[in-house]
Structures are given as C-alpha cells and as structure tokens.
Design an enzyme around this catalytic site. Sequence first.
Site, short mmCIF file in Angstrom:
data_model
loop_
_atom_site.label_atom_id
_atom_site.label_comp_id
_atom_site.label_asym_id
_atom_site.label_seq_id
_atom_site.Cartn_x
_atom_site.Cartn_y
_atom_site.Cartn_z
N TRP A 193 47.74 54.83 1.15
CA TRP A 193 47.17 55.92 2.10
C TRP A 193 48.41 56.76 2.29
CZ3 TRP A 193 49.55 56.80 6.73
CH2 TRP A 193 48.99 57.65 7.81
N GLU A 234 43.12 55.22 -0.21
CA GLU A 234 42.37 55.14 1.19
C GLU A 234 42.40 56.95 1.73
OE1 GLU A 234 44.34 53.04 4.12
OE2 GLU A 234 43.08 53.61 5.70
N LYS A 236 41.11 60.16 4.44
CA LYS A 236 41.11 59.97 6.01
C LYS A 236 40.35 61.33 6.23
CE LYS A 236 44.44 59.48 9.51
NZ LYS A 236 45.46 58.70 9.91
N ASP A 267 38.40 53.15 5.50
CA ASP A 267 38.80 52.75 7.00
C ASP A 267 37.68 52.97 7.98
OD1 ASP A 267 39.93 52.98 9.39
OD2 ASP A 267 41.88 52.57 8.42
N HIS A 270 38.06 56.37 9.63
CA HIS A 270 38.40 57.62 9.04
C HIS A 270 37.24 58.46 8.65
CE1 HIS A 270 42.62 56.02 7.50
NE2 HIS A 270 42.36 55.88 8.96
N HIS A 294 39.00 48.47 5.47
CA HIS A 294 39.79 48.44 6.59
C HIS A 294 39.04 48.48 8.10
CE1 HIS A 294 43.95 49.98 5.23
NE2 HIS A 294 43.87 48.89 4.74
N ASP A 302 40.30 58.49 15.78
CA ASP A 302 40.82 57.38 14.83
C ASP A 302 41.72 56.80 15.54
OD1 ASP A 302 41.57 55.65 12.54
OD2 ASP A 302 42.63 57.36 11.71
N ASP A 304 42.66 53.53 16.36
CA ASP A 304 42.91 52.13 15.64
C ASP A 304 43.33 51.10 16.67
OD1 ASP A 304 43.71 52.32 12.75
OD2 ASP A 304 44.87 54.13 13.49
N ASP A 334 42.90 46.57 10.08
CA ASP A 334 43.69 47.74 10.28
C ASP A 334 43.88 48.38 11.70
OD1 ASP A 334 45.53 49.84 10.04
OD2 ASP A 334 44.27 51.24 8.80
C1 RNT Z 1 46.05 55.28 8.47
C2 RNT Z 1 45.63 54.33 7.70
C3 RNT Z 1 46.12 53.34 7.11
C4 RNT Z 1 47.34 52.92 8.13
C5 RNT Z 1 48.36 51.59 7.66
C6 RNT Z 1 49.38 51.33 8.42
O1 RNT Z 1 45.36 55.99 9.06
O2 RNT Z 1 44.46 53.72 8.22
O3 RNT Z 1 45.70 52.39 6.51
O4 RNT Z 1 46.85 52.38 9.14
O5 RNT Z 1 48.50 51.44 6.22
ZN ZN Z 2 43.47 52.10 7.20
#
Ligand code: RNT
Ligand code: ZN
Length: 428
Positions: A193, A234, A236, A267, A270, A294, A302, A304, A334
């Site tokens: 990513w 990955e 986003k 993810d 994302h 993820h 986003d 997390d 993640d």
């Molecule tokens: C970032 C991505 C990625 C990170 C990690 C740390 O938006 O989700 O996967 O969270 O690689």
């Molecule tokens: Zn991710």
Amino acid sequence: MEKKNIQAGSPDIEHRYTDAKKQYASFDVDTDSAIRMLSSIPLSIHCWQGDDVIGFDGASRLSGGILATGSYPGRARNGDELRQDAELAFSLIPGKKRFNLHAMYAETGSSKVDRDELQPEHFSRWLAWAKEQHIGLDFNPSFFSHPLAESGFTLSSPDEKVRKFWVRHGIACRRISQYFADELKDEVVNNSWLPDGYKDAPADRLGPRLRLQESLDAMYRETLPNDRVIDTVESKLFGIGSESYVVGSHEFYMGYASKRNMGLCLDMGHFHPTETIADKISSLLLFVPQIVIHMSRGVRWDSDHIVIWSEDLQNVCNEIVRIKAWNRIHILLDYFDASMNRIAAWVIGARSVQKALLFALLEPIDLIRDYEAKGDYFRRLALMEEAKNLPFSSVWDYYCLNQSVPLGNDWFSQVSRYEDDVLRLRAN
Ligand code: RNT
Ligand code: ZN
C-alpha cells in the site's frame, strides 16, 4: 504468564453446548464441524497496533495520510517489547494466528540501514520468534514515514531517483517475504500500500498512474522461486492530504491485479462509507487469484477504529465462509487505536473477527439456499433473521474453552495486570 483457571465453569459450558448443538442440528448445522473449521482459519494480527504504526527505523511520527490518535501509555518501543505484548494478546485470542510485519519493524542493531537496503537478516529475530510461537508471518513494504515519502509521492513520484529508491525497497521486501516463506515452509502475504496522491484537484490524473504502473512492473519483475509469496496490492479512496486524488485507486489496482494475475487487498475502510466489500469478493475472485482482506472499521471516514462485531464485518465473514475459497482468501487485521490499552485493542478486534466467522459457520446456509432456489424469499429472509436467535454464545464459550483462552470477560484482569506491571513502567 499466569492463566486464570478457565476450567472452573466447564461442566456448565459443556452442558450448554450440548443443548446448543441440538438446536443447531435441527437447522442442519453441525456445530462440531463449525468449531473445527474455525480453529483452522488463520487470522493475521498486525504488528502496528502495538506501537501506533511508528516502527523502529527512527521515524518520530506517522506520515502517509494515516493517523493513530490518542496517547495511552505503554506503546511498544522495540522488538522485544512488541513481541512480549503480542504474546499476551496471542494467549487471549482463540484460533490459528499469524503476525503481520511492516518493513519499518526491521531490527538492524546499531547500524542505520535504509529501506532499500533491508535484508532478510534484519528480520531474523522476528523469524526465530515466529518459529518459537508456531505462527506464520506476513509482510509489507513501508512506503511512508520516511524522508523520501515526504513529497506525498513514492512509486509514482515525478522524481526518478525517488521512484527507483522505492522500487528497490519493494524488491527487497519481496525477498524478505521469500525468506520467511522458505524458513517457515508457509505462504507469506506481501502487501503493498502506498500513500501517493494529491490534496487538491490534479491537472494530470494519468501521469502518476502511468508511473505507478511502470514502478510496480519493475518491482514485481523478478520471478520468485516458488509461489509461496502472495503479492498483493491495496487501493484506497482518499487519505489525509490526498483527499482529491489517490494514484492507487480501486480501479487502478483492480485492473492491475487482474492483468498481472496477482493478489488484491480490500481494506474495509477504503471505500465510500456506505459501500461494503462483502459484495466485491465473489466478483473479484473470478478475476484475481488471491484476495486479502484488511479487517478495519471506519467511523465517518477511514479512521481505522478497532474492529467490532458489526453487521458490516458479519456480511464480509458470511461471504468468506459461503464461498469456501479458503486457499484464496486471507484475513488480516488493520486498525490502530492509541487511545486505549493496545493489547486489549488487538484482543477485541481479533475476538470479534473470530465471532463473526463462527457466526457465519453456524449459518443454516443449506436451508436458506434451498428457499432461495425455490424462489421462496420470505422464508429465506425469515430464516436469516431466526438464525440470529440461535444459542451462538454457548458455542463460542465452548470454543474458547477448547482453545484454552479465557471466556467472556475473564481476559480483562490479565490485561490490567500486565498494564500495571509492564506497560506503565515504559516511558513514552
Ligand atoms: C492505509 C492502509 C494500510 C496501512 C498499513 C499500516 O490506509 O490501510 O494497509 O494501514 O499498511
Ligand atoms: Zn489496509
């Protein structure tokens, strides 16, 4: 690590399980085989929840448009602390575990090794630990929190020197993944990513994408000796500071992965806020060989947040279980929350995923599918709703008992004790 005597209430748990088993059986669901299946599904736990995504290579803050907010005490500051913390988390999480590392968690001793020069030996302590813990490893190149990522562009940078540096980093990381795969005789997900993008509306959307494609081609050119390394990319939608344009968008990587026959990472945070990845899996599996998920939770953006047992998570797990493409779907956590005990954050997220998987494995799917095939849609929906009322918690408790992990909230005290004895003594 002292463990609470979880056998104490076991006759009651076994009794409740026997009842539950009967109830599920009346819906043609075999709880024993659901438990067996669940214990064989690997869950890859991300190292970066333990230290707020800082890493060990000198970065003082996280860059790349991702953010760990909060300042809870006890962040792991080196490999030994991170491993010790992860071991406690492992002991509280049922099921088969893996550990997911980023390149910036290299242990290079007193020498400064830049990311394009990383070697397998810089991860030998992680490997030895993985062997000792009997867990698999996954890996990620780190395209952020580095001076050469400060411009906001890495593999798609207009500066050729910058692009080449990151290509070398990507190549080094594939070789490190290969080393893990060889040593552990196991598959290793190597996920890329990168944060590249513009804060404001770009005049040229195509140029950076052409450069990214060229850099990725250079990065993945080398044929590795076997197929144990699962390369994934990955996408986003946006990041902080890349709100208007992200080079590696969903369309970019979906196209790239299917054209190059490589894995795609989805993810959960994302995509547009009302868009769910649950509906994407069955389509993408027709066109890419491997899918990495993820597991994350966006709150309004986003963000997390720690994964919880939400409807969104359940829908994703239902799809994973219904499709049964076990060798093609990989489940990785993640998220990063620095506002609470980080070990608890690992445990909450991992146990939630395990619960959602178990719930999916206990779905009376054969009956539901029969109704669907007959066009009997009221029974299809009604049974899905009724299934929510089956005694799930009796099966979950029995599973935890079998896995020798604490039941219910019995793990809270272990985390608190560790916080007092270990985490509070760390100067942050
Ligand atoms: C970032 C991505 C990625 C990170 C990690 C740390 O938006 O989700 O996967 O969270 O690689
Ligand atoms: Zn991710």
